[in-house]
Design a protein around this motif. Structure first.
Motif: not given
Length: 370
Positions: A107, A109, A114, A119, A122
């Protein structure tokens, strides 16, 4: 967030040889394909795949039912195996660890979802297969010999959790666990309805009982009553086509986990809910659903949806499952049987999840067809 130049360079090196079971087109027939995986990045975990569950969504993807399939395709997002190598920054895993990979492998992140551990929400989530990775390559799934994954998207199998029976929890398990957690359907004494008794439904029953709830299975198949009550431990069983049984259960349930992927009338099912009750959809019917607004408004009922779960929740789910002895009911098959298994899955001829014994059968299946 766009990958850095260093990440692009790092991810560009796909030098590790592997083999997978791939479909070349929407006929969906799987046969061996030699592939490459990326070399080990600083944050990567290299996993020898030992088992991979066959999810119903694999069937949809193989057949291009959702009109987004990329070929060749190697499906599989219920991966269980053993760590063989880790990158220099990896701190959570070491060689020899028993681990799993679920529906996503990356992802951004850095977004709000996130940062909060979701996630799965995302916008940049990269799926385990049939998705475009940060280096532009298409991801290949778990019907393969090995995989390289960023450590954030790897979960640890508790010692008490068998890899084969635990693999399906990485999709089916988290798919039902997450909405039960976030919609308050994990409280002892509450009454949970589970609509549909398949790969998702049978795990929902087990988690419901692990949470100390009263669990009623709602199914259109009277023949599943014995399995639901005896094998899976449900407290009650309702045949959805039986008007008397449905009437007797009106306004008794706090929530319903709807695992059905067929378009069925939902209005009678909302009648089973108490005021303030919730129906959470985790199945994906092909056509739009229709509900008269009055059905929701009159008794303050909720219709919600949920898709898999974040990584911390996935680890939490596995740990709780191990503690309570929750596993999937599986039929283990060899790699050479996978096309037959998919045909049977299309007919719902499995109780309740096929799992491919990748570790013992994939190389042999690949060798015999070369």
């Amino acid at each position: 967030m766009a990958p850095t130049a260093a990440e692009q360079t790092e991810h560009h090196h796909h030098t590790r040889k592997a083999v997978g079971l791939a479909a070349r087109d929407d006929a969906g027939h799987l046969s061996p394909l030699a592939i490459t995986r990326r070399s080990t990045g600083e944050d990567d975990v290299v996993i020898k795949i030992l088992y991979c569950g066959i999810c119903h969504s694999d069937l949809h993807a193989l057949k291009n039912d959702w009109k987004n399939s990329r070929y060749p395709m190697i499906p599989g997002h219920e991966i269980a195996g053993e760590v063989t190598e880790v990158g220099k920054n990896v701190s959570k895993f070491k060689a020899g660890d028993r681990v799993g990979v679920g529906c996503m492998v990356n992802s951004c992140r850095s977004c709000e979802s996130c940062d909060k551990g979701f996630e799965n929400h995302c916008p940049g989530m990269i799926l385990t297969y049939n998705s475009v990775d940060v280096d532009g390559t298409v991801t290949y799934g778990g019907y393969s010999s090995m995989v390289v994954v960023h450590e954030r998207f790897v979960v640890r199998f508790p010692d008490a959790m068998p890899l084969d029976k635990g693999a399906p929890l990485l999709c089916a398990g988290i798919t039902v666990y997450s909405p039960m957690k976030y919609h308050g359907l994990n409280v002892p004494g509450l009454h949970l309805g589970v609509l549909g008794l398949g790969g998702l439904g049978h795990v929902a029953v087990k988690f419901g009982k692990a949470f100390g709830m009263k669990v009623t299975v709602i199914s259109s198949s009277p023949g599943k009553k014995e399995e639901a009550l005896g094998r899976l431990g449900a407290d009650a069983f309702i045949v959805s086509k039986d008007a008397d049984e449905m009437k007797a259960a009106m306004s008794t349930m706090d929530g319903i986990i709807n695992t059905v992927s067929a378009n069925i009338p939902l209005t009678p099912l909302f009648g089973l809910l108490k005021p303030n009750g919730k129906m959470i959809m985790v199945g994906l019917p092909e056509k739009p659903i229709e509900i008269p607004p009055f059905v929701l408004v009159a008794m303050n009922k909720t219709l919600a949806g949920s898709i898999i779960g974040g990584m911390s929740d996935t680890q939490e789910m596995l740990d709780l499952a191990a503690k309570h002895g929750v596993t999937a009911d599986i039929e283990v098959v060899g790699a050479e049987y996978v096309n037959t298994a998919l045909e049977r899955l299309a007919k719902n001829d499995v109780r309740y999840r096929f799992v491919i014994d990748i570790g013992n059968t994939l190389d042999k299946a690949a060798a015999t067809t070369e």
